[in-house]
Design an enzyme around this catalytic site. Structure first.
Site, PDB file in Angstrom:
ATOM      1  N   TYR A 119       0.830  -1.213   0.000  1.00 52.47           N
ATOM      2  CA  TYR A 119       0.000   0.000   0.000  1.00 52.47           C
ATOM      3  C   TYR A 119       0.865   1.264   0.000  1.00 52.47           C
ATOM      4  O   TYR A 119       0.385   2.338  -0.340  1.00 52.47           O
ATOM      5  CB  TYR A 119      -0.930   0.056   1.221  1.00 52.47           C
ATOM      6  CG  TYR A 119      -1.999  -1.004   1.298  1.00 52.47           C
ATOM      7  CD1 TYR A 119      -2.205  -1.928   0.270  1.00 52.47           C
ATOM      8  CD2 TYR A 119      -2.826  -1.090   2.424  1.00 52.47           C
ATOM      9  CE1 TYR A 119      -3.194  -2.903   0.374  1.00 52.47           C
ATOM     10  CE2 TYR A 119      -3.813  -2.060   2.525  1.00 52.47           C
ATOM     11  CZ  TYR A 119      -3.989  -2.959   1.496  1.00 52.47           C
ATOM     12  OH  TYR A 119      -4.967  -3.929   1.608  1.00 52.47           O
ATOM     13  N   HIS A 167       0.163 -11.674   1.571  1.00 56.42           N
ATOM     14  CA  HIS A 167      -0.819 -10.855   0.844  1.00 56.42           C
ATOM     15  C   HIS A 167      -1.491 -11.568  -0.334  1.00 56.42           C
ATOM     16  O   HIS A 167      -2.695 -11.476  -0.522  1.00 56.42           O
ATOM     17  CB  HIS A 167      -0.154  -9.563   0.364  1.00 56.42           C
ATOM     18  CG  HIS A 167      -1.115  -8.452   0.130  1.00 56.42           C
ATOM     19  ND1 HIS A 167      -0.762  -7.131   0.233  1.00 56.42           N
ATOM     20  CD2 HIS A 167      -2.425  -8.443  -0.214  1.00 56.42           C
ATOM     21  CE1 HIS A 167      -1.822  -6.368  -0.024  1.00 56.42           C
ATOM     22  NE2 HIS A 167      -2.839  -7.141  -0.301  1.00 56.42           N
TER      23      HIS A 167
END
Length: 271
Positions: free
Chosen positions: A43, A101
């Site tokens: 992110y 992830h």
């Protein structure tokens, strides 16, 4: 030993939020009562999230922080150092939950290797719990074979009224692994659904509250994000909303297998 299913049901997501936007979102979120913050290495906002937390004045012991390790850092010699880097950005000596992830692209790093490295991070006290994200049933089975189902706190997957992901959710449940729903509002697509609008009207609630309440009523954790303080406050109130069995059935009927996040080279073959 920490078993699974001890993750909070409601948190604040930070996907796609950068710079001052994420600082403001997290600060506002903490100010109105959020205590669970979800971020990820990819992110590019861990440092800003760390800054917002530090400036909020909320004690670390009162927070539940999740981050996710990116695919470049799955190798045995890279995972722990990358997590230490995340901790430095987040200004903390540990996170509460660390997830893988996405599956390793092309299975470049075996599941057993990165799950072993994640378990090592937990053993070192860098993270209290570990889990996975975007794993299908076959990958969950491999992760379980590597570290045991009890060690896997959650599988964080796209899940909303238009994509119920039932097979994955049911398998996870059978193993005692909690599902965390991301994109629960389907980028806002479900907020204008007439079925959900009617329920919102009946309950004197927002459509977002109805959808978040639906996911939590199914036993899933949710991590909605918002840049607006009013929406942050409104979303929190979903925790007090209870839908009827008939309403739950109506939302169940909205499933159309509509997957919004399916990046080529990252996504597994979905069940």
């Amino acid at each position: 030993m920490t078993t699974s299913n001890t993750i909070p049901a409601f948190g604040l997501g930070t996907f796609r939020l950068k710079g001052q936007v994420v600082i403001d979102s997290v600060k506002n979120g903490l100010d109105v009562g959020y205590r669970v913050i979800d971020t990820a290495q990819i992110y590019g906002n861990e440092a800003e999230v760390g800054q917002a937390i530090a400036e909020s004045g909320v004690a670390r012991k009162d927070l539940f922080i999740t981050t996710k390790v990116w695919t470049d850092n799955y190798a045995k010699d890279k995972l722990v150092p990358s997590l230490k880097d995340s901790l430095a950005k987040l200004r903390t000596d540990h996170v509460d939950l660390t997830l893988i992830h996405w599956p390793s692209p092309g299975s470049a790093v075996p599941v057993a290797e990165f799950m072993g490295a994640l378990a090592e991070a937990k053993a070192q006290g860098l993270t209290k719990q570990i889990g996975v994200s975007n794993f299908n049933i076959a990958l969950m089975k491999e992760a379980i074979a590597a570290v045991g189902a009890k060690e896997i706190a959650t599988n964080q997957i796209e899940l909303h009224p238009y994509l119920h992901n039932r097979k994955v959710a049911e398998f996870a449940k059978s193993q005692g692994i909690r599902i965390t729903s991301y994109m629960t509002l389907a980028y806002g697509k479900v907020l204008n659904d007439p079925v959900i609008e009617a329920m919102a009207k009946a309950h004197g609630a927002t459509t977002a509250q109805v959808v978040l309440a639906w996911a939590m009523q199914l036993g899933y954790a949710v991590i909605p994000s918002s840049t607006k303080r009013a929406n942050l406050e409104g979303n929190l109130k979903a925790q007090q909303l209870r839908l009827t069995d008939a309403e739950m059935a109506q939302i169940a009927a909205l499933d159309r297998g509509e997957r919004l996040t399916d990046p080529a080279g990252l996504s597994p073959a979905w069940d």
